[in-house]
Scaffold this motif. Structure first.
Motif, short mmCIF file in Angstrom:
data_model
loop_
_atom_site.label_atom_id
_atom_site.label_comp_id
_atom_site.label_asym_id
_atom_site.label_seq_id
_atom_site.Cartn_x
_atom_site.Cartn_y
_atom_site.Cartn_z
N GLU A 31 -18.42 -131.34 75.26
CA GLU A 31 -17.54 -130.23 75.63
C GLU A 31 -16.91 -129.62 74.39
O GLU A 31 -16.29 -130.31 73.58
CB GLU A 31 -16.45 -130.71 76.58
CG GLU A 31 -15.57 -129.58 77.09
CD GLU A 31 -14.49 -130.07 78.01
OE1 GLU A 31 -13.90 -129.25 78.74
OE2 GLU A 31 -14.21 -131.29 78.00
N GLY A 34 -12.35 -128.94 73.40
CA GLY A 34 -11.46 -129.96 73.95
C GLY A 34 -11.46 -131.20 73.09
O GLY A 34 -11.28 -131.14 71.88
N ASP A 35 -11.69 -132.34 73.74
CA ASP A 35 -11.74 -133.61 73.03
C ASP A 35 -13.13 -133.93 72.50
O ASP A 35 -13.36 -135.01 71.98
CB ASP A 35 -11.29 -134.76 73.94
CG ASP A 35 -9.83 -134.62 74.34
OD1 ASP A 35 -9.07 -134.03 73.56
OD2 ASP A 35 -9.46 -135.09 75.43
N TYR A 36 -14.05 -133.00 72.70
CA TYR A 36 -15.44 -133.20 72.27
C TYR A 36 -16.01 -134.47 72.90
O TYR A 36 -16.72 -135.23 72.25
CB TYR A 36 -15.55 -133.24 70.75
CG TYR A 36 -15.14 -131.94 70.10
CD1 TYR A 36 -16.04 -130.89 70.00
CD2 TYR A 36 -13.84 -131.74 69.65
CE1 TYR A 36 -15.66 -129.67 69.44
CE2 TYR A 36 -13.45 -130.53 69.09
CZ TYR A 36 -14.37 -129.51 68.99
OH TYR A 36 -14.00 -128.31 68.45
N THR A 63 -19.32 -125.03 76.29
CA THR A 63 -18.19 -124.99 77.19
C THR A 63 -18.67 -125.37 78.59
O THR A 63 -19.88 -125.37 78.87
CB THR A 63 -17.55 -123.61 77.21
OG1 THR A 63 -18.50 -122.66 77.73
CG2 THR A 63 -17.13 -123.18 75.80
N ASP A 146 -10.10 -123.69 80.80
CA ASP A 146 -9.51 -124.22 79.58
C ASP A 146 -9.79 -125.71 79.49
O ASP A 146 -9.50 -126.47 80.43
CB ASP A 146 -8.00 -123.97 79.54
CG ASP A 146 -7.67 -122.49 79.48
OD1 ASP A 146 -8.50 -121.74 78.93
OD2 ASP A 146 -6.61 -122.09 79.98
N PRO A 147 -10.37 -126.16 78.40
CA PRO A 147 -10.66 -127.59 78.28
C PRO A 147 -9.39 -128.41 78.18
O PRO A 147 -8.37 -127.95 77.65
CB PRO A 147 -11.49 -127.69 76.99
CG PRO A 147 -11.08 -126.48 76.20
CD PRO A 147 -10.79 -125.40 77.20
N ILE A 149 -7.14 -131.20 76.64
CA ILE A 149 -6.98 -131.86 75.34
C ILE A 149 -5.92 -132.95 75.50
O ILE A 149 -4.76 -132.66 75.76
CB ILE A 149 -6.57 -130.86 74.24
CG1 ILE A 149 -7.61 -129.74 74.12
CG2 ILE A 149 -6.38 -131.57 72.91
CD1 ILE A 149 -7.25 -128.69 73.09
N ARG A 150 -6.34 -134.18 75.37
CA ARG A 150 -5.41 -135.30 75.48
C ARG A 150 -4.70 -135.52 74.15
O ARG A 150 -5.32 -135.41 73.09
CB ARG A 150 -6.16 -136.56 75.89
CG ARG A 150 -6.73 -136.51 77.31
CD ARG A 150 -7.62 -137.67 77.59
NE ARG A 150 -8.83 -137.62 76.76
CZ ARG A 150 -9.84 -138.49 76.85
NH1 ARG A 150 -9.77 -139.48 77.70
NH2 ARG A 150 -10.88 -138.36 76.07
#
Length: 216
Positions: A31, A34-36, A63, A146-147, A149-150
């Motif tokens: 992804e 985001g966090d990939y 995405t 929207d991804p 993200i932690r």
């Protein structure tokens, strides 16, 4: 290229069996934005039922919308290409080869597009092709998401406490102590290694997944 009926010496149309067709397709990718992390996009036909499931993995950044569009296009292309054809062309069409797309006019005046997959040249040109549709390759409008993200939690030192407690269950190893580990914030699973030597030779003994309550 438009091929009239008289240019086709012989034609045989076949269709793949329904049990062999893919009704559900999953695409695993990385992804973007985001966090990939590795995520999976899925495309399903409305009448898929318990059909065949196809899984694909791609080490590429996409995405969620892009991956969903790719999965949907692959599934639609697989449904269209279940129609296959074999026909012969005269030697004057020797310039055709695999990858070329032909438009074949039928008796009722309608036409279909076929992509050449295999060519056999022995006098007449024997063609094996699958049906294609240009609309499958048009960009699909998929709403962007929207991804997630932690927040990053850096690993912190943990506090190990060895405890010599009574044998509470009765089946414990008498000389084995209890181990409690505490940390704030809790970094996640903590691995405990053990070695009978003073230096080296450490092996994983257990993994603690919850922190202990330590205080006064």
């Amino acid at each position: 290229m438009l091929l009239r009926e008289e240019a086709v010496a012989a034609a045989v149309d076949t269709r793949a069996a329904g049990a062999e067709m893919t009704g559900r397709l999953r695409l695993t990718h990385i992804e973007a934005g985001g966090d990939y992390a590795a995520v999976t996009a899925e495309a399903v036909l409305q009448d898929a039922g318990q059909g065949h499931v196809s899984d694909s993995e791609m080490p590429i950044l996409l995405t969620r919308g892009e991956a969903q569009a790719v999965a949907g296009r692959w599934l639609a292309e697989a449904q269209v290409s279940k129609d296959m054809a074999r026909f012969a062309l005269p030697p004057s069409r020797s310039g055709l080869g695999p990858g070329d797309v032909l438009r074949v006019r039928q008796k009722d005046g309608a036409s279909q597009c076929w992509r050449i997959d295999r060519v056999e040249r022995a006098g007449a040109i024997l063609i094996e092709a699958v049906r294609v549709e240009a609309g499958v390759y048009l960009p699909a409008e998929i709403p962007a998401e929207d991804p997630a993200i932690r927040p990053f939690i850096a690993p912190v030192p943990v506090l190990p406490i060895m405890m010599d407690l009574p044998l509470m269950r009765g089946d414990e190893v008498p000389h084995a102590p209890y181990l409690a580990v505490a940390a704030r914030p809790w970094p996640g699973p903590v691995a405990a290694y053990m070695s009978v030597e003073q230096e080296g030779g450490f092996d994983l003994n257990l993994t603690l997944r919850k922190g202990a309550v330590v205080g006064r």
